[in-house]
Design a protein around this motif. Structure first.
Motif, short mmCIF file in Angstrom:
data_model
loop_
_atom_site.label_atom_id
_atom_site.label_comp_id
_atom_site.label_asym_id
_atom_site.label_seq_id
_atom_site.Cartn_x
_atom_site.Cartn_y
_atom_site.Cartn_z
N UNK A 1 1.78 16.17 3.67
CA UNK A 1 1.02 15.49 4.73
C UNK A 1 0.26 14.30 4.17
N UNK A 2 -0.38 14.47 3.01
CA UNK A 2 -1.12 13.38 2.37
C UNK A 2 -0.18 12.25 1.99
N UNK A 3 0.95 12.60 1.38
CA UNK A 3 1.93 11.60 0.95
C UNK A 3 2.46 10.82 2.14
N UNK A 4 2.86 11.52 3.19
CA UNK A 4 3.42 10.87 4.37
C UNK A 4 2.40 9.93 5.02
N UNK A 5 1.17 10.40 5.15
CA UNK A 5 0.12 9.58 5.78
C UNK A 5 -0.10 8.27 5.01
N UNK A 6 -0.06 8.34 3.70
CA UNK A 6 -0.24 7.13 2.90
C UNK A 6 0.97 6.20 2.99
N UNK A 7 2.16 6.76 2.83
CA UNK A 7 3.36 5.93 2.82
C UNK A 7 3.63 5.27 4.17
N UNK A 8 3.10 5.83 5.25
CA UNK A 8 3.23 5.21 6.57
C UNK A 8 2.40 3.92 6.67
#
Length: 130
Positions: free
Chosen positions: A41-48
């Motif tokens: 979730x953290x990774x996805x939120x940043x990469x978005x």
């Protein structure tokens, strides 16, 4: 004997250096440990937030065991980091740890923290007054 002592101290210092030394003064780094709950979730939120990452010179690394993998640029994988980074860790351009949490951190909190840093303030002024 004195030379051996200094050699030992030098070897200890080299081994404790950050794997991010090559990025110093050029990039900010965020490390996300895959073992942290909700790491995806953290990774996805940043990469978005691709544009916001570029604007802030922020590279996102995923830590898997002793391996670091950059997720938003073609950067080499670093190995043998000796469990120095767990949870979410933000490293400034000066190489210092600016944030360390063992849980997910809202991207806006990360960006606000970066934007409040003196170096970032200077970058924003330069971009607005070319």
């Amino acid at each position: 004997m004195v030379a051996q002592f200094f050699l030992l101290i030098s070897l200890i210092f080299i081994n404790q250096q950050s794997p991010f030394t090559d990025y110093r003064w050029e990039q900010r780094i965020i490390v996300i440990d895959v073992q942290m709950e909700h790491a995806t979730q953290q990774l996805t939120a940043l990469l978005e937030q691709e544009e916001a990452l570029k604007e802030r010179d922020l590279l996102v690394f995923l830590k898997k065991g002793n391996e670091l993998i950059c997720k938003n640029a073609n950067k080499p994988t670093e190995v043998d980091i000796r469990d120095r980074y767990s949870g979410v860790v933000l490293i400034g351009k000066d190489g210092g740890i600016k944030l360390k949490r063992d849980r997910v951190v809202a991207t806006q909190i990360i960006f606000d923290l970066i934007d409040s840093m003196p170096m970032r303030q200077s970058e924003m002024r330069r971009k607005s007054n070319p």
